[in-house]
Design a protein around this motif. Structure first.
Motif, PDB file in Angstrom:
ATOM      1  N   ARG A 121       7.732  -1.177   5.522  1.00 35.43           N
ATOM      2  CA  ARG A 121       7.022  -0.011   6.047  1.00 35.43           C
ATOM      3  C   ARG A 121       5.594   0.083   5.530  1.00 35.43           C
ATOM      4  NH1 ARG A 121      10.231   4.957   7.643  1.00 35.43           N
ATOM      5  NH2 ARG A 121      12.198   4.101   8.317  1.00 35.43           N
ATOM      6  N   LYS A 122       5.076  -1.023   5.029  1.00 36.49           N
ATOM      7  CA  LYS A 122       3.718  -1.021   4.515  1.00 36.49           C
ATOM      8  C   LYS A 122       2.746  -1.342   5.641  1.00 36.49           C
ATOM      9  CE  LYS A 122       5.058  -2.496  -0.090  1.00 36.49           C
ATOM     10  NZ  LYS A 122       4.988  -3.595  -1.059  1.00 36.49           N
ATOM     11  N   VAL A 123       1.724  -0.510   5.767  1.00 36.73           N
ATOM     12  CA  VAL A 123       0.715  -0.678   6.810  1.00 36.73           C
ATOM     13  C   VAL A 123      -0.657  -0.747   6.149  1.00 36.73           C
ATOM     14  CG1 VAL A 123      -0.344   0.347   8.857  1.00 36.73           C
ATOM     15  CG2 VAL A 123       2.115   0.592   8.491  1.00 36.73           C
ATOM     16  N   LEU A 141       0.903   8.023  10.281  1.00 37.97           N
ATOM     17  CA  LEU A 141       1.758   6.973   9.721  1.00 37.97           C
ATOM     18  C   LEU A 141       2.544   7.470   8.512  1.00 37.97           C
ATOM     19  CD1 LEU A 141      -0.686   3.951   9.992  1.00 37.97           C
ATOM     20  CD2 LEU A 141       1.256   4.469  11.463  1.00 37.97           C
ATOM     21  N   GLN A 142       1.917   8.269   7.679  1.00 33.56           N
ATOM     22  CA  GLN A 142       2.621   8.801   6.518  1.00 33.56           C
ATOM     23  C   GLN A 142       3.743   9.745   6.933  1.00 33.56           C
ATOM     24  OE1 GLN A 142      -0.710  10.247   4.154  1.00 33.56           O
ATOM     25  NE2 GLN A 142      -0.669   8.410   2.877  1.00 33.56           N
ATOM     26  N   GLU A 151       5.582   9.268   9.388  1.00 38.08           N
ATOM     27  CA  GLU A 151       6.664   8.383   9.819  1.00 38.08           C
ATOM     28  C   GLU A 151       7.294   7.639   8.635  1.00 38.08           C
ATOM     29  OE1 GLU A 151       8.014   8.276  12.791  1.00 38.08           O
ATOM     30  OE2 GLU A 151       6.566   9.789  13.448  1.00 38.08           O
ATOM     31  N   CYS A 172       5.603   5.681   6.372  1.00 37.79           N
ATOM     32  CA  CYS A 172       4.931   4.418   6.067  1.00 37.79           C
ATOM     33  C   CYS A 172       4.051   4.571   4.828  1.00 37.79           C
ATOM     34  CB  CYS A 172       4.049   3.985   7.233  1.00 37.79           C
ATOM     35  SG  CYS A 172       4.960   3.606   8.728  1.00 37.79           S
ATOM     36  N   GLU A 173       3.956   3.479   4.064  1.00 35.55           N
ATOM     37  CA  GLU A 173       2.976   3.392   2.978  1.00 35.55           C
ATOM     38  C   GLU A 173       1.694   2.879   3.608  1.00 35.55           C
ATOM     39  OE1 GLU A 173       3.823   1.261  -0.715  1.00 35.55           O
ATOM     40  OE2 GLU A 173       5.929   1.401  -0.124  1.00 35.55           O
ATOM     41  N   LYS A 215       6.186   2.297  15.080  1.00 35.39           N
ATOM     42  CA  LYS A 215       7.645   2.237  14.904  1.00 35.39           C
ATOM     43  C   LYS A 215       8.227   1.034  15.639  1.00 35.39           C
ATOM     44  CE  LYS A 215       9.982   6.238  14.814  1.00 35.39           C
ATOM     45  NZ  LYS A 215      10.400   7.589  15.245  1.00 35.39           N
ATOM     46  N   LEU A 224       7.213  -2.166  13.678  1.00 39.20           N
ATOM     47  CA  LEU A 224       7.891  -2.278  12.391  1.00 39.20           C
ATOM     48  C   LEU A 224       9.404  -2.294  12.542  1.00 39.20           C
ATOM     49  CD1 LEU A 224       5.783   0.101  10.103  1.00 39.20           C
ATOM     50  CD2 LEU A 224       5.757  -2.388  10.174  1.00 39.20           C
ATOM     51  N   ILE A 279      11.379   0.231  13.056  1.00 40.21           N
ATOM     52  CA  ILE A 279      11.936   1.329  12.261  1.00 40.21           C
ATOM     53  C   ILE A 279      12.987   2.045  13.084  1.00 40.21           C
ATOM     54  CG2 ILE A 279      11.415   3.496  11.098  1.00 40.21           C
ATOM     55  CD1 ILE A 279       8.628   2.432  10.549  1.00 40.21           C
TER      56      ILE A 279
END
Length: 188
Positions: free
Chosen positions: A70-72, A89-90, A92, A94-95, A183, A186, A188
């Protein structure tokens, strides 16, 4: 949840439902990236590399390992874009790391090993096509997804996809559309 960074060959074998010797053969053949520990020479596999191996071979990714992807990394110079995208993004889960130029992005790519690069097409100094060419020619970054934020009215969308981008999104897109694309990329 306990943060998991590396796997033994036995752990990788259990996830795949195979004997640990099969995992060692994958490593020796160069199909699965791993490193050897000094001394006995046991192998260790980075979780990001293992998840990439599973996806490349159409194998299911265990849910406890999928969270590692989940790293972007966001490469953009526009503060308005970075602020809105980071927030979306956060939300959702995500880092998010942000780079304002290609040099910083390269350093962060090596350090944080993101699963996705969100790249502004309007970069200054280096073109997005040069970055895509570098990513796709380097085996360390072959599994990194790339989402290009294209200017409104971008006519050359196919050129981005041909260069190695996985998807495009318009700069005028709302947060919901951005989150949905991320999403999807990734998984997710």
């Amino acid at each position: 949840m306990n943060e998991l960074h590396v796997l033994t060959t036995g752990e990788a074998a259990r996830y795949c439902g195979v004997n640990f010797r099969t995992v060692i053969r994958w490593i020796e053949r160069g199909q699965l990236k791993a490193y050897k520990l000094p001394g006995r020479g046991d192998h260790r596999i980075c979780v990001e590399d293992f998840v990439g191996f599973l996806r490349d071979n159409a194998m299911p990714v265990p849910t406890e390992l999928a969270g590692a992807s989940r790293k972007v990394l966001m490469l953009a110079g526009d503060p308005e874009l970075t602020g809105a995208a980071r927030q979306a993004l956060q939300q959702e889960g995500c880092e998010v790391e942000i780079a304002g130029d290609a040099f910083v992005a390269g350093t962060l790519m090596a350090g944080c090993k993101p699963a996705l690069l969100l790249m502004d097409a309007n970069l200054v100094g280096v073109t997005g096509f040069q970055i895509l060419d570098h990513l796709r020619s380097n085996s360390d970054f072959a599994n990194v997804g790339v989402l290009v934020v294209a200017p409104v009215g971008e006519r050359d969308q196919q050129r981005w996809l041909d260069a190695g981008a996985d998807a495009l999104i318009s700069q005028a897109a709302d947060r919901g559309e951005l989150a949905a694309k991320v999403k999807l990329l990734l998984e997710i």
